[in-house]
Write a protein that holds these residues in place. Structure first.
Motif, PDB file in Angstrom:
ATOM      1  N   LEU A   1      60.772  33.331  51.402  1.00 32.01           N
ATOM      2  CA  LEU A   1      61.950  32.689  51.982  1.00 32.01           C
ATOM      3  C   LEU A   1      62.655  31.825  50.936  1.00 32.01           C
ATOM      4  CD1 LEU A   1      63.598  31.959  54.594  1.00 32.01           C
ATOM      5  CD2 LEU A   1      62.081  29.999  54.827  1.00 32.01           C
ATOM      6  N   LEU A   2      61.884  30.995  50.240  1.00 32.32           N
ATOM      7  CA  LEU A   2      62.496  30.080  49.272  1.00 32.32           C
ATOM      8  C   LEU A   2      63.122  30.843  48.113  1.00 32.32           C
ATOM      9  CD1 LEU A   2      59.965  27.116  49.184  1.00 32.32           C
ATOM     10  CD2 LEU A   2      62.089  27.362  50.440  1.00 32.32           C
ATOM     11  N   HIS A   3      62.457  31.909  47.707  1.00 27.39           N
ATOM     12  CA  HIS A   3      63.010  32.707  46.609  1.00 27.39           C
ATOM     13  C   HIS A   3      64.378  33.251  46.990  1.00 27.39           C
ATOM     14  CE1 HIS A   3      63.611  36.367  44.212  1.00 27.39           C
ATOM     15  NE2 HIS A   3      63.184  35.590  43.261  1.00 27.39           N
ATOM     16  N   ALA A   4      64.459  33.820  48.181  1.00 28.86           N
ATOM     17  CA  ALA A   4      65.737  34.400  48.617  1.00 28.86           C
ATOM     18  C   ALA A   4      66.805  33.328  48.768  1.00 28.86           C
ATOM     19  CB  ALA A   4      65.537  35.146  49.940  1.00 28.86           C
ATOM     20  N   VAL A   5      66.438  32.217  49.368  1.00 28.95           N
ATOM     21  CA  VAL A   5      67.418  31.152  49.627  1.00 28.95           C
ATOM     22  C   VAL A   5      67.897  30.523  48.323  1.00 28.95           C
ATOM     23  CG1 VAL A   5      67.661  28.830  50.592  1.00 28.95           C
ATOM     24  CG2 VAL A   5      66.632  30.637  51.960  1.00 28.95           C
ATOM     25  N   LEU A   6      66.945  30.142  47.475  1.00 33.22           N
ATOM     26  CA  LEU A   6      67.333  29.459  46.229  1.00 33.22           C
ATOM     27  C   LEU A   6      68.144  30.382  45.335  1.00 33.22           C
ATOM     28  CD1 LEU A   6      64.082  27.441  45.443  1.00 33.22           C
ATOM     29  CD2 LEU A   6      66.270  26.547  46.213  1.00 33.22           C
TER      30      LEU A   6
ATOM     31  N   GLY B   1      72.160  34.834  55.382  1.00 39.07           N
ATOM     32  CA  GLY B   1      71.011  35.687  55.075  1.00 39.07           C
ATOM     33  C   GLY B   1      70.298  36.022  56.374  1.00 39.07           C
ATOM     34  N   PHE B   2      69.654  37.185  56.417  1.00 44.37           N
ATOM     35  CA  PHE B   2      68.942  37.586  57.628  1.00 44.37           C
ATOM     36  C   PHE B   2      67.437  37.401  57.468  1.00 44.37           C
ATOM     37  CE2 PHE B   2      72.880  39.930  58.526  1.00 44.37           C
ATOM     38  CZ  PHE B   2      73.045  39.611  59.866  1.00 44.37           C
TER      39      PHE B   2
ATOM     40  N   GLY C   1      78.283  41.570  54.074  1.00 45.84           N
ATOM     41  CA  GLY C   1      78.355  40.296  53.366  1.00 45.84           C
ATOM     42  C   GLY C   1      77.101  39.465  53.392  1.00 45.84           C
ATOM     43  N   ALA C   2      76.023  39.974  53.990  1.00 40.07           N
ATOM     44  CA  ALA C   2      74.769  39.210  53.969  1.00 40.07           C
ATOM     45  C   ALA C   2      74.249  39.142  52.538  1.00 40.07           C
ATOM     46  CB  ALA C   2      73.731  39.872  54.866  1.00 40.07           C
ATOM     47  N   LEU C   3      73.697  37.999  52.169  1.00 40.23           N
ATOM     48  CA  LEU C   3      73.192  37.837  50.803  1.00 40.23           C
ATOM     49  C   LEU C   3      71.799  38.414  50.636  1.00 40.23           C
ATOM     50  CD1 LEU C   3      74.441  34.225  50.024  1.00 40.23           C
ATOM     51  CD2 LEU C   3      75.420  36.376  49.271  1.00 40.23           C
TER      52      LEU C   3
ATOM     53  N   VAL D   1      73.538  30.061  56.563  1.00 42.67           N
ATOM     54  CA  VAL D   1      73.021  30.446  57.878  1.00 42.67           C
ATOM     55  C   VAL D   1      71.880  31.432  57.666  1.00 42.67           C
ATOM     56  CG1 VAL D   1      73.537  31.672  60.023  1.00 42.67           C
ATOM     57  CG2 VAL D   1      75.233  30.123  59.039  1.00 42.67           C
ATOM     58  N   LEU D   2      70.732  31.143  58.261  1.00 42.86           N
ATOM     59  CA  LEU D   2      69.605  32.081  58.242  1.00 42.86           C
ATOM     60  C   LEU D   2      69.471  32.615  59.655  1.00 42.86           C
ATOM     61  CD1 LEU D   2      67.153  29.935  56.126  1.00 42.86           C
ATOM     62  CD2 LEU D   2      68.199  32.083  55.432  1.00 42.86           C
ATOM     63  N   SER D   3      69.780  33.883  59.830  1.00 45.97           N
ATOM     64  CA  SER D   3      69.879  34.419  61.191  1.00 45.97           C
ATOM     65  C   SER D   3      68.913  35.568  61.447  1.00 45.97           C
ATOM     66  CB  SER D   3      71.319  34.908  61.434  1.00 45.97           C
ATOM     67  OG  SER D   3      71.440  35.444  62.736  1.00 45.97           O
ATOM     68  N   ASP D   4      68.401  35.583  62.657  1.00 47.90           N
ATOM     69  CA  ASP D   4      67.668  36.726  63.178  1.00 47.90           C
ATOM     70  C   ASP D   4      68.691  37.843  63.441  1.00 47.90           C
ATOM     71  OD1 ASP D   4      65.664  38.275  64.255  1.00 47.90           O
ATOM     72  OD2 ASP D   4      65.604  37.228  66.180  1.00 47.90           O
ATOM     73  N   TRP D   5      68.204  39.047  63.662  1.00 44.39           N
ATOM     74  CA  TRP D   5      69.117  40.152  63.966  1.00 44.39           C
ATOM     75  C   TRP D   5      69.228  40.364  65.473  1.00 44.39           C
ATOM     76  CZ3 TRP D   5      70.947  43.788  60.031  1.00 44.39           C
ATOM     77  CH2 TRP D   5      71.750  44.813  60.570  1.00 44.39           C
ATOM     78  N   HIS D   6      68.060  40.575  66.096  1.00 44.32           N
ATOM     79  CA  HIS D   6      68.040  40.911  67.526  1.00 44.32           C
ATOM     80  C   HIS D   6      67.997  39.640  68.349  1.00 44.32           C
ATOM     81  CE1 HIS D   6      67.379  45.065  66.440  1.00 44.32           C
ATOM     82  NE2 HIS D   6      66.440  44.662  65.614  1.00 44.32           N
TER      83      HIS D   6
END
Lengths: 299, 157
Positions: A111-116, A79-80, A97-99, A51-56
């Motif tokens: 984005l890809l760096h964080a996700v992969l 991930g946020f 627990g966010a990655l 899940v890639l989520s916004d905060w607000h």
């Protein structure tokens, strides 16, 4: 690979979706949600990998969504992607627990760096490379010669990978970002670390993964390795484990994990700083692709 | 390093960062004209934490549409009014996030609110404008301002 993008802005959903589509997943599914409540319902039914989520967001914020996921014991990585930059809030997210937390605006590469990285490492624990106590070192490890490493790598590709033993490479910023692999023995103890600078990772990932020289060069230029290159690279790392063996048991090591490392971290420095440790440094080259550096270090 | 104020130049540079992150869009520095403060077609406000600051981003519809085209990566003809509002709101949100990072506010950002020209006029009469900056996006004016005490506007009244 299933991604759920949660953001109350459809423009941002569109940007994130386009970024994910560049990751190179052959089977990529993306769903969109406008807030945490909607996301929670989708997660329960659709079971995304991440899940890639916004905060607000209205109705349910990103951190409330993460708390609900934890409370309901839903098996999904989070991930946020947010404008939230407060260190306290970011710490709160990681503690919950966010990655990762990516700040908007961001590049596709970020984005890809964080996700992969997060998907390759579940979770991304660099603590695994903590050096063993001095009393246990050296428990002999047979590291490959240049010929042995070349033989292992060339078994995976029709290209000829040239490998030359070189003097120990200094661990320095210009090697970053890099790909780091950890090898373990039969007792699940970390015994060796392999580091490939981005050039080596892209070259070897390309020749094994069927990627063109131009694509490999582009990856080096943008300082980011995509899924296809990383998959090829992982094959090389796995194969390299077969030529690293425990002297006592004569058993080969097993690749435990692969990390994309953006910067040098203290535990890695401490391993490299140990003078008594066994290591092999290679320069690798493939005609038409270029050259890079590989280091194998016993931990 | 955090600070309690943002200069006009810093505000402009933060705007440039957001614009350039959205594709091939660019901001060019330009002086603030009086009519930009409440004479543009679209305004978005975002509250920024406990310090009581708010960001005001003003543009004409053409600039907002260009932002939307870049963010949605689709032709203008495929965009509806809601898409344009959404893109402008998100651009304001990102800019507010960058400003909040610079000034080190530890409280959260509000959600972007689209404001009528009348509300902006009323707001600017009461608010203390801390910093403002002008710019051009593809030749059209962009107004950026950080103000204080704008609660009546951002409460949506």
């Amino acid at each position: 690979m299933r991604f759920l993008v949660v953001d109350d802005s459809r423009a941002m959903q569109s940007i994130i979706r386009r970024g994910l589509q560049k990751a190179g997943y052959s089977q990529l599914e993306i769903k969109l949600a406008n807030d945490g409540l909607e996301a929670l319902e989708i997660i329960k039914v659709w079971e995304p990998d991440m899940v890639l989520s916004d905060w607000h967001m209205p109705k349910m914020t990103g951190i409330e969504l993460l708390a609900a996921i934890t409370q309901q014991m839903l098996d999904v990585r989070v991930g946020f992607v947010t404008t939230e930059t407060s260190p306290e809030r970011i710490e709160e997210a990681i503690a919950a627990g966010a990655l990762f937390v990516i700040n908007k605006p961001f590049s596709d590469e970020q984005l890809l760096h964080a996700v992969l990285t997060s998907l390759e490492n579940q979770p991304a624990h660099t603590k695994d490379v903590a050096p063993a106590p001095a009393s246990q070192i050296p428990r002999d490890l047979q590291l490959p010669t240049s010929q042995g490493f070349a033989h292992a790598v060339n078994a995976l590709t029709e290209h000829e990978v040239l490998v030359e033993a070189i003097d120990p490479i200094r661990l320095e910023d210009k090697l970053m970002p890099c790909v780091l692999g950890l090898y373990e023995d039969d007792t699940a103890k970390t015994r060796a670390v392999i580091i490939m600078d981005l050039r080596a990772a892209c070259i070897l990932g390309a020749v094994v993964g069927g990627v063109t020289p131009n694509e490999a060069r582009q990856a080096v230029t943008r300082q980011s390795i995509d899924k296809k290159l990383l998959d090829g690279c992982k094959q090389v790392l796995k194969q390299a484990g077969d030529v690293v063996s425990d002297s006592a048991t004569q058993r080969a090591l097993r690749l435990r994990s692969v990390n994309i490392i953006p910067a040098i971290f203290p535990k890695l420095e401490s391993i490299y700083a140990r003078k008594e440790i066994a290591r092999s440094d290679f320069e690798i080259a493939v005609v038409g692709f270029g050259q890079g550096f590989v280091t194998l270090v016993a931990t | 390093m955090h600070k309690n104020s943002v200069s006009s130049l810093e505000l402009y540079h933060l705007g440039c960062q957001v614009w350039s992150s959205l594709g091939s869009l660019q901001l060019i520095a330009a002086p603030v004209q009086p009519e930009h403060r409440c004479g543009l077609q679209r305004y978005v406000g975002v509250t920024m934490g406990a310090l009581g600051y708010s960001l005001l981003l003003g543009v004409d519809t053409e600039v907002a549409a260009n932002l939307a085209t870049a963010m949605f990566d689709c032709p203008r003809t495929a965009l509806c009014e809601a898409d344009i509002q959404d893109a402008l709101g998100e651009a304001a949100n990102m800019l507010a996030g960058k400003i909040a990072e610079l000034i080190g506010t530890t409280d959260g950002l509000g959600l972007p609110e689209h404001l009528s020209v009348l509300l902006v006029q009323a707001d600017l009469l009461d608010a203390e404008v801390i910093t403002e900056s002008g710019a051009l996006s593809e030749g059209l004016p962009v107004y950026l301002a950080i103000s204080k005490n704008t609660n009546h506007v951002f409460n949506g009244t």
